[in-house]
Design a protein around this motif. Sequence first.
Motif, mmCIF file in Angstrom:
data_model
loop_
_atom_site.group_PDB
_atom_site.id
_atom_site.type_symbol
_atom_site.label_atom_id
_atom_site.label_comp_id
_atom_site.label_asym_id
_atom_site.label_seq_id
_atom_site.Cartn_x
_atom_site.Cartn_y
_atom_site.Cartn_z
ATOM 1 N N MET A 270 0.813 -1.105 -0.005
ATOM 2 C CA MET A 270 -0.077 -0.062 0.003
ATOM 3 C C MET A 270 0.876 1.315 -0.062
ATOM 4 O O MET A 270 1.887 1.352 0.666
ATOM 5 N N TYR A 271 0.625 2.140 -0.857
ATOM 6 C CA TYR A 271 1.150 3.478 -1.084
ATOM 7 C C TYR A 271 0.134 4.347 -0.622
ATOM 8 O O TYR A 271 -0.874 4.479 -0.556
ATOM 9 N N THR A 272 0.943 5.581 0.035
ATOM 10 C CA THR A 272 -0.127 6.794 0.549
ATOM 11 C C THR A 272 0.650 8.104 -0.087
ATOM 12 O O THR A 272 1.560 7.922 -0.381
ATOM 13 N N ALA A 273 -0.192 9.071 -0.045
ATOM 14 C CA ALA A 273 -0.186 10.303 -0.454
ATOM 15 C C ALA A 273 -0.749 11.348 0.555
ATOM 16 O O ALA A 273 -1.798 10.971 0.968
ATOM 17 N N PRO A 274 -0.322 12.575 0.438
ATOM 18 C CA PRO A 274 -0.922 13.574 1.598
ATOM 19 C C PRO A 274 -2.238 14.113 1.072
ATOM 20 O O PRO A 274 -2.637 14.081 -0.018
ATOM 21 N N LYS A 275 -3.022 14.370 2.184
ATOM 22 C CA LYS A 275 -4.322 14.876 1.956
ATOM 23 C C LYS A 275 -4.211 16.039 0.873
ATOM 24 O O LYS A 275 -5.257 16.253 0.121
ATOM 25 N N ARG A 276 -3.316 17.160 1.004
ATOM 26 C CA ARG A 276 -3.372 18.233 0.094
ATOM 27 C C ARG A 276 -3.310 17.901 -1.354
ATOM 28 O O ARG A 276 -3.524 18.569 -2.143
ATOM 29 N N PHE A 277 -2.892 16.827 -1.506
ATOM 30 C CA PHE A 277 -2.651 16.304 -3.254
ATOM 31 C C PHE A 277 -4.004 16.305 -3.837
ATOM 32 O O PHE A 277 -4.967 16.010 -3.345
ATOM 33 N N ASN A 278 -3.890 17.107 -5.418
ATOM 34 C CA ASN A 278 -5.255 16.919 -6.189
ATOM 35 C C ASN A 278 -4.675 15.585 -7.098
ATOM 36 O O ASN A 278 -3.709 15.039 -7.103
ATOM 37 N N GLU A 279 -5.667 15.321 -7.879
ATOM 38 C CA GLU A 279 -5.555 14.244 -8.583
ATOM 39 C C GLU A 279 -4.303 14.214 -9.696
ATOM 40 O O GLU A 279 -3.734 13.402 -9.980
ATOM 41 N N ASP A 280 -3.890 15.390 -10.145
ATOM 42 C CA ASP A 280 -2.889 15.718 -11.048
ATOM 43 C C ASP A 280 -1.490 15.288 -10.389
ATOM 44 O O ASP A 280 -0.433 14.789 -10.821
ATOM 45 N N ASP A 281 -1.585 15.720 -8.832
ATOM 46 C CA ASP A 281 -0.342 15.261 -7.966
ATOM 47 C C ASP A 281 -0.278 13.614 -8.031
ATOM 48 O O ASP A 281 0.667 13.221 -8.072
ATOM 49 N N LEU A 282 -1.421 12.951 -7.929
ATOM 50 C CA LEU A 282 -1.578 11.759 -7.583
ATOM 51 C C LEU A 282 -1.125 10.851 -8.967
ATOM 52 O O LEU A 282 -0.262 10.019 -9.010
ATOM 53 N N ASP A 283 -1.458 11.556 -10.215
ATOM 54 C CA ASP A 283 -1.047 11.080 -11.445
ATOM 55 C C ASP A 283 0.467 11.325 -11.621
ATOM 56 O O ASP A 283 0.905 10.363 -12.035
ATOM 57 N N GLN A 284 1.038 12.216 -11.057
ATOM 58 C CA GLN A 284 2.630 12.215 -11.062
ATOM 59 C C GLN A 284 3.280 10.931 -10.338
ATOM 60 O O GLN A 284 4.129 10.494 -10.682
ATOM 61 N N ARG A 285 2.502 10.502 -9.469
ATOM 62 C CA ARG A 285 3.086 9.307 -8.499
ATOM 63 C C ARG A 285 2.698 7.978 -9.284
ATOM 64 O O ARG A 285 3.629 6.943 -9.471
ATOM 65 N N ILE A 286 1.741 7.750 -9.723
ATOM 66 C CA ILE A 286 1.202 6.464 -10.494
ATOM 67 C C ILE A 286 0.140 7.188 -11.345
ATOM 68 O O ILE A 286 -0.975 7.612 -10.927
ATOM 69 N N PRO A 287 0.198 6.737 -12.797
ATOM 70 C CA PRO A 287 -0.663 7.135 -13.687
ATOM 71 C C PRO A 287 -2.074 6.833 -13.191
ATOM 72 O O PRO A 287 -2.478 5.599 -12.942
ATOM 73 N N LEU A 288 -3.122 7.784 -13.350
ATOM 74 C CA LEU A 288 -4.446 7.606 -13.154
ATOM 75 C C LEU A 288 -5.150 6.892 -14.110
ATOM 76 O O LEU A 288 -6.325 6.527 -14.083
ATOM 77 N N SER A 289 -4.380 6.620 -15.290
ATOM 78 C CA SER A 289 -4.945 5.838 -16.204
ATOM 79 C C SER A 289 -4.720 4.241 -15.870
ATOM 80 O O SER A 289 -5.555 3.554 -16.707
ATOM 81 N N VAL A 290 -4.214 3.866 -14.998
ATOM 82 C CA VAL A 290 -4.135 2.469 -14.491
ATOM 83 C C VAL A 290 -4.582 2.497 -13.083
ATOM 84 O O VAL A 290 -5.073 1.255 -12.771
ATOM 85 N N ALA A 291 -3.909 3.346 -11.983
ATOM 86 C CA ALA A 291 -4.338 3.162 -10.777
ATOM 87 C C ALA A 291 -5.300 4.067 -10.477
ATOM 88 O O ALA A 291 -5.864 5.322 -10.930
#
Length: 265
Positions: A165-186
């Motif tokens: 399990m990976y985590t990311a901060p509350k403050r992140f928006n979806e573009d930030d999350l996409d930089q970590r793992i692509p939102l086309s996949v995860a």
Amino acid sequence: MCKSISAALLPATLSFAVLASVAWGQDQQTSQPMPRMSGHDASDIKDMAGMDSESSAHAMRSMEGHHMDMGPHMKMTALRDPKPGDEERAHKVVEAARRVAEKYKDYHSALNDGFQIFLPNVPQKIYHFTNYRYAFEARETFNPEHPTSLLYEKRGDGYTLVGVMYTAPKRFNEDDLDQRIPLSVAQWHEHVNLCMAPNDRKQEALGPNPKFGFRGSISTQSECDANGGTFRPLIFNWMVHLYPLEKTEADIWNVSRGHDKDHAD
């Protein structure tokens, strides 16, 4: 099970809060083992600390084992259209997760490297082994070699690793999350619009058709106030589960694992 939390149970309860996404939304680095918390984040812990081990385990199972049934309490990122490079980036994360899985197939290795088991004596579908240092690291940077939690199934007297399990901060928006793992996949998720039960009604969250908690029917501030609860528009951080030992992409990034009949409680 005891009906009130003891001093000995407090670390396990804090571990629950950490494994659920940790970091408490803080933006500043700290050299202390735990960061200084805002009033909002401290109240998250206070709510968790108010539960005994049975209640904590039930809440954790609700979060980990019933995501698809949580309705207004689950916010999940939508799958995006693939962009050039997405597949390659996601594959690199999976490869890193596979190296982690190989390293920690023996759960003793995880314990030796600082991962801690959440409520090992309480039966659970998936046991989270959480690394506090990696959790706080994930507030600022993403290292797929350092998952916040390792996911194990209990097998006899030992544990079998099934995911990370990976985590990311509350403050992140979806573009930030996409930089970590692509939102086309995860698909990342977070837990929202929760009404925490008042002290004299906490057991109601464990029964059928509950009003409070992670499976509760209450999802608005006004209804929560009317029932004497404490409303949390957002609790914990973003998280994503990955099952690197699976063979297909669909199974590796399966957001419904643990929710179908084959994995039912």
